[in-house]
Design a protein around this motif. Structure first.
Motif, PDB file in Angstrom:
ATOM      1  N   VAL A  88       0.864  -1.184   0.000  1.00 57.70           N
ATOM      2  CA  VAL A  88       0.000   0.000   0.000  1.00 57.70           C
ATOM      3  C   VAL A  88       0.898   1.230   0.000  1.00 57.70           C
ATOM      4  CG1 VAL A  88      -1.932  -1.102   1.182  1.00 57.70           C
ATOM      5  CG2 VAL A  88      -0.157   0.052   2.529  1.00 57.70           C
ATOM      6  N   LEU A  89       0.291   2.359  -0.363  1.00 60.85           N
ATOM      7  CA  LEU A  89       1.034   3.611  -0.473  1.00 60.85           C
ATOM      8  C   LEU A  89       0.311   4.681   0.332  1.00 60.85           C
ATOM      9  CD1 LEU A  89       3.427   5.013  -1.963  1.00 60.85           C
ATOM     10  CD2 LEU A  89       1.868   5.444  -3.857  1.00 60.85           C
ATOM     11  N   GLY A  90       1.030   5.333   1.234  1.00 55.84           N
ATOM     12  CA  GLY A  90       0.483   6.429   2.017  1.00 55.84           C
ATOM     13  C   GLY A  90       1.163   7.730   1.638  1.00 55.84           C
ATOM     14  N   ILE A  91       0.374   8.768   1.330  1.00 54.94           N
ATOM     15  CA  ILE A  91       0.919  10.038   0.842  1.00 54.94           C
ATOM     16  C   ILE A  91       0.386  11.188   1.682  1.00 54.94           C
ATOM     17  CG2 ILE A  91       1.055  11.619  -1.129  1.00 54.94           C
ATOM     18  CD1 ILE A  91       0.723   9.223  -2.979  1.00 54.94           C
ATOM     19  N   ASP A  92       1.274  12.089   2.047  1.00 54.99           N
ATOM     20  CA  ASP A  92       0.910  13.316   2.775  1.00 54.99           C
ATOM     21  C   ASP A  92       1.230  14.509   1.882  1.00 54.99           C
ATOM     22  OD1 ASP A  92       0.522  15.423   4.541  1.00 54.99           O
ATOM     23  OD2 ASP A  92       2.406  15.066   5.635  1.00 54.99           O
ATOM     24  N   ILE A  93       0.188  15.243   1.469  1.00 57.62           N
ATOM     25  CA  ILE A  93       0.396  16.445   0.660  1.00 57.62           C
ATOM     26  C   ILE A  93       0.363  17.654   1.581  1.00 57.62           C
ATOM     27  CG2 ILE A  93      -0.503  17.888  -1.204  1.00 57.62           C
ATOM     28  CD1 ILE A  93      -1.660  15.453  -2.493  1.00 57.62           C
ATOM     29  N   GLY A  94       1.540  18.227   1.829  1.00 58.50           N
ATOM     30  CA  GLY A  94       1.637  19.404   2.684  1.00 58.50           C
ATOM     31  C   GLY A  94       1.719  20.681   1.869  1.00 58.50           C
ATOM     32  N   ALA A  95       1.877  21.788   2.577  1.00 61.75           N
ATOM     33  CA  ALA A  95       1.918  23.082   1.902  1.00 61.75           C
ATOM     34  C   ALA A  95       3.195  23.257   1.090  1.00 61.75           C
ATOM     35  CB  ALA A  95       1.799  24.197   2.928  1.00 61.75           C
ATOM     36  N   ASN A  96       4.310  22.678   1.581  1.00 58.84           N
ATOM     37  CA  ASN A  96       5.603  22.894   0.926  1.00 58.84           C
ATOM     38  C   ASN A  96       6.313  21.619   0.517  1.00 58.84           C
ATOM     39  OD1 ASN A  96       5.580  25.823   1.376  1.00 58.84           O
ATOM     40  ND2 ASN A  96       5.771  25.274   3.530  1.00 58.84           N
ATOM     41  N   LYS A  97       5.794  20.483   0.935  1.00 60.66           N
ATOM     42  CA  LYS A  97       6.441  19.222   0.591  1.00 60.66           C
ATOM     43  C   LYS A  97       5.417  18.105   0.587  1.00 60.66           C
ATOM     44  CE  LYS A  97       7.855  18.426   5.384  1.00 60.66           C
ATOM     45  NZ  LYS A  97       9.004  18.250   6.291  1.00 60.66           N
ATOM     46  N   ILE A  98       5.807  17.001  -0.017  1.00 61.86           N
ATOM     47  CA  ILE A  98       4.940  15.842  -0.136  1.00 61.86           C
ATOM     48  C   ILE A  98       5.752  14.611   0.227  1.00 61.86           C
ATOM     49  CG2 ILE A  98       5.433  15.700  -2.601  1.00 61.86           C
ATOM     50  CD1 ILE A  98       2.627  14.591  -2.995  1.00 61.86           C
ATOM     51  N   THR A  99       5.158  13.736   1.040  1.00 59.01           N
ATOM     52  CA  THR A  99       5.860  12.557   1.531  1.00 59.01           C
ATOM     53  C   THR A  99       5.064  11.306   1.183  1.00 59.01           C
ATOM     54  OG1 THR A  99       6.859  13.759   3.377  1.00 59.01           O
ATOM     55  CG2 THR A  99       6.745  11.375   3.586  1.00 59.01           C
ATOM     56  N   ALA A 100       5.762  10.259   0.760  1.00 61.63           N
ATOM     57  CA  ALA A 100       5.126   8.987   0.457  1.00 61.63           C
ATOM     58  C   ALA A 100       5.839   7.865   1.198  1.00 61.63           C
ATOM     59  CB  ALA A 100       5.143   8.709  -1.036  1.00 61.63           C
ATOM     60  N   ILE A 101       5.054   6.930   1.722  1.00 61.44           N
ATOM     61  CA  ILE A 101       5.584   5.723   2.354  1.00 61.44           C
ATOM     62  C   ILE A 101       4.978   4.517   1.663  1.00 61.44           C
ATOM     63  CG2 ILE A 101       5.640   4.315   4.457  1.00 61.44           C
ATOM     64  CD1 ILE A 101       5.660   6.843   6.094  1.00 61.44           C
ATOM     65  N   VAL A 102       5.824   3.595   1.231  1.00 58.37           N
ATOM     66  CA  VAL A 102       5.369   2.299   0.734  1.00 58.37           C
ATOM     67  C   VAL A 102       5.508   1.309   1.876  1.00 58.37           C
ATOM     68  CG1 VAL A 102       5.756   0.436  -0.915  1.00 58.37           C
ATOM     69  CG2 VAL A 102       6.078   2.819  -1.620  1.00 58.37           C
ATOM     70  N   ALA A 103       4.449   0.537   2.136  1.00 54.87           N
ATOM     71  CA  ALA A 103       4.471  -0.436   3.222  1.00 54.87           C
ATOM     72  C   ALA A 103       3.965  -1.781   2.736  1.00 54.87           C
ATOM     73  CB  ALA A 103       3.616   0.046   4.391  1.00 54.87           C
ATOM     74  N   ASP A 104       4.423  -2.848   3.394  1.00 52.40           N
ATOM     75  CA  ASP A 104       3.904  -4.175   3.070  1.00 52.40           C
ATOM     76  C   ASP A 104       2.591  -4.393   3.809  1.00 52.40           C
ATOM     77  OD1 ASP A 104       4.475  -4.915   5.712  1.00 52.40           O
ATOM     78  OD2 ASP A 104       6.315  -5.988   5.182  1.00 52.40           O
ATOM     79  N   MET A 105       2.023  -5.576   3.692  1.00 49.45           N
ATOM     80  CA  MET A 105       0.699  -5.813   4.240  1.00 49.45           C
ATOM     81  C   MET A 105       0.690  -5.981   5.751  1.00 49.45           C
ATOM     82  SD  MET A 105      -0.824  -5.250   1.585  1.00 49.45           S
ATOM     83  CE  MET A 105      -2.404  -5.300   2.394  1.00 49.45           C
ATOM     84  N   ALA A 106       1.870  -6.033   6.371  1.00 49.13           N
ATOM     85  CA  ALA A 106       1.959  -6.002   7.828  1.00 49.13           C
ATOM     86  C   ALA A 106       2.096  -4.570   8.334  1.00 49.13           C
ATOM     87  CB  ALA A 106       3.140  -6.846   8.311  1.00 49.13           C
ATOM     88  N   GLY A 107       2.182  -3.618   7.394  1.00 43.46           N
ATOM     89  CA  GLY A 107       2.341  -2.221   7.773  1.00 43.46           C
ATOM     90  C   GLY A 107       3.776  -1.795   7.943  1.00 43.46           C
ATOM     91  N   ALA A 108       4.722  -2.662   7.657  1.00 38.36           N
ATOM     92  CA  ALA A 108       6.140  -2.311   7.789  1.00 38.36           C
ATOM     93  C   ALA A 108       6.557  -1.416   6.632  1.00 38.36           C
ATOM     94  CB  ALA A 108       7.004  -3.562   7.814  1.00 38.36           C
ATOM     95  N   PRO A 109       7.085  -0.208   6.911  1.00 33.63           N
ATOM     96  CA  PRO A 109       7.526   0.671   5.823  1.00 33.63           C
ATOM     97  C   PRO A 109       8.675   0.046   5.033  1.00 33.63           C
ATOM     98  CG  PRO A 109       7.284   1.898   7.884  1.00 33.63           C
ATOM     99  CD  PRO A 109       7.211   0.431   8.234  1.00 33.63           C
ATOM    100  N   LEU A 110       8.558   0.077   3.729  1.00 33.46           N
ATOM    101  CA  LEU A 110       9.601  -0.423   2.838  1.00 33.46           C
ATOM    102  C   LEU A 110      10.426   0.714   2.257  1.00 33.46           C
ATOM    103  CD1 LEU A 110       7.465  -3.073   0.910  1.00 33.46           C
ATOM    104  CD2 LEU A 110       8.878  -3.418   2.952  1.00 33.46           C
ATOM    105  N   SER A 111       9.847   1.918   2.215  1.00 33.92           N
ATOM    106  CA  SER A 111      10.580   3.100   1.755  1.00 33.92           C
ATOM    107  C   SER A 111       9.804   4.337   2.184  1.00 33.92           C
ATOM    108  CB  SER A 111      10.744   3.097   0.226  1.00 33.92           C
ATOM    109  OG  SER A 111       9.488   3.266  -0.421  1.00 33.92           O
ATOM    110  N   GLN A 112      10.521   5.455   2.278  1.00 29.48           N
ATOM    111  CA  GLN A 112       9.898   6.752   2.551  1.00 29.48           C
ATOM    112  C   GLN A 112      10.633   7.809   1.757  1.00 29.48           C
ATOM    113  OE1 GLN A 112       9.082   7.751   6.640  1.00 29.48           O
ATOM    114  NE2 GLN A 112       9.115   9.956   6.264  1.00 29.48           N
ATOM    115  N   VAL A 113       9.876   8.601   0.994  1.00 32.28           N
ATOM    116  CA  VAL A 113      10.467   9.614   0.114  1.00 32.28           C
ATOM    117  C   VAL A 113       9.737  10.932   0.331  1.00 32.28           C
ATOM    118  CG1 VAL A 113      10.868  10.303  -2.281  1.00 32.28           C
ATOM    119  CG2 VAL A 113      11.136   7.902  -1.612  1.00 32.28           C
ATOM    120  N   THR A 114      10.501  12.028   0.408  1.00 33.76           N
ATOM    121  CA  THR A 114       9.931  13.373   0.535  1.00 33.76           C
ATOM    122  C   THR A 114      10.476  14.242  -0.591  1.00 33.76           C
ATOM    123  OG1 THR A 114       9.708  13.203   2.937  1.00 33.76           O
ATOM    124  CG2 THR A 114       9.706  15.421   2.000  1.00 33.76           C
TER     125      THR A 114
END
Length: 407
Positions: A88-114
């Motif tokens: 799954v992919l979780g994305i936060d769209i902020g005023a000045n930056k955007i962050t994405a986390i890819v996680a497996d089905m246990a919820g463990a983050p596999l990567s985080q990019v800003t």
């Protein structure tokens, strides 16, 4: 008959969701283990396990016995949840930056990019291109394919309806259909949610509020926003505006929705301009415009009297805000979160001291430990919840069935 079939399917989906929740992160489980964990009958457990194995959610392990061992009856069937079956992919769209986390089905983050993200005066297509680059890099860093993504959740700083529509007249959101753009470009199922609501989900999942059912989480950096959980359930209200803090404009001693960082910096600049004897002047090089909230917290930590006084004012104002929310929602715990959370611990003693002045039911107040990634972590939890609730319809690409089963 017309009512029985849908009802049976609904019950089966609920049971499948309960099974996945019981198995996620639990290792190898037998049918007996799952009966104990879910309260379901053996026949239901085995039937759903067989279906989840067919869909790729579970793996059934072979039963092996040591030579000379004797066990009466058929060996117990053993199942394990496949954490890497999908993502799954979780994305936060902020005023000045955007962050994405890819996680497996246990919820463990596999990567985080800003990445930097400019919201104003930028065409919607350019914003969409930033989202594409962010997602592509996050997936590459996680070493997973785009086809493995079962759901994407996006957090935005605006009220969002139960149906995932932004409830605001801001031109930014009128021209930027996040859900439509991401879904059209990638074919993913896209969820939209308010950023403070996602922060609340993250805090109860992984933060200092684990196990707390009556909870308020406040994003309190430049602006204030809140997500509210009652009996473990996220509250939205009729149109999705529950937890919106516009009423603070009318609250004595508060007057607006600006947050901790805003007022720490504002009152620090005023002190420097007024000629106060303070270390803040040196920290900003004599230019009040360069003074930041971080400098105020740093000076207060070193014992500067002016900075300490500013933080006391900030804490008193936050006590008024938290007191008003507590009077309405009566939470057990309020968590201060967002970019300011790391410094907010310095405010907690004064907030707790002043809070009884503003509510008869003062909650505990803590600072989040989840950092600036709290909204994207909440988005991961939001996406996982969606997948679990729809496990029989949204499933991994195993057995070549993933594309046909996605909703």
């Amino acid at each position: 008959m017309s009512e029985t079939a849908p009802s049976t399917q609904l019950v089966r989906r609920i049971n499948a969701s309960a099974m996945l929740k019981a198995m996620r992160g639990a290792g190898v489980l037998t049918g007996t283990d799952l009966m104990a964990g879910t309260g379901l009958s053996r026949a239901t457990v085995i039937s759903i396990c067989d279906e989840l194995v067919r869909l790729g959610w579970l793996r059934e392990l072979e039963n092996q016995r040591d030579a000379g061992d004797y066990v009466k009856g058929r060996p117990a069937r053993r199942f394990v949840f496949d954490d890497r079956a999908a993502s799954v992919l979780g994305i936060d769209i902020g005023a000045n930056k955007i962050t994405a986390i890819v996680a497996d089905m246990a919820g463990a983050p596999l990567s985080q990019v800003t990445m930097p993200f400019r919201a104003d005066n930028v065409p919607a297509d350019e914003r969409a291109d930033v989202l594409d680059r962010l997602a592509a890099r996050a997936l590459a860093d996680a070493d997973v394919s785009a086809d493995s993504v079962l759901a994407v959740s996006v957090g935005v700083a605006a009220p969002v309806s139960r149906d995932g529509e932004v409830l605001t007249v801001q031109e930014f959101w009128r021209s930027f259909d996040v859900r439509g753009i991401v879904s059209e470009r990638h074919g993913w199922h896209v969820l939209l949610e308010n950023d403070a609501n996602l922060a609340a989900l993250a805090e109860r999942w992984l933060g200092v509020a684990q196990g707390v059912d009556h909870l308020v989480v406040m994003l309190a950096g430049d602006r204030l926003g809140s997500g509210v959980l009652e009996s473990g359930r996220l509250l939205h209200g009729q149109l999705g505006g529950f937890g919106e803090l516009g009423y603070l404009d009318q609250l004595d001693g508060v007057g607006d929705t600006h947050g901790i960082a805003h007022y720490a910096a504002l009152w620090g600049r005023e002190a420097v301009r007024d000629g106060a004897k303070t270390a803040l002047r040196g920290l900003c090089g004599g230019d009040p415009g360069r003074l930041s909230a971080e400098m105020v917290f740093s000076a207060a930590g070193d014992g500067d009297a002016v900075a300490v006084g500013i933080l006391d004012r900030v804490a008193h104002r936050m006590a008024r805000v938290i007191g008003s929310l507590s009077t309405m929602t009566n939470p057990e715990l309020v968590v201060i979160a967002g970019a300011v959370a790391e410094s907010a611990g310095a405010l907690l003693p004064a907030i707790s001291r002043d809070l009884p002045q503003f509510t008869h039911t003062p909650p505990r107040v803590l600072a989040s430990t989840l950092g600036e990634g709290i909204v994207s972590l909440g988005a991961v939890r939001h996406a996982l919840d969606y997948v679990e609730e729809n496990a029989l319809d949204v499933y991994p690409a195993s057995l070549g069935k993933g594309s046909s089963g996605r909703s």
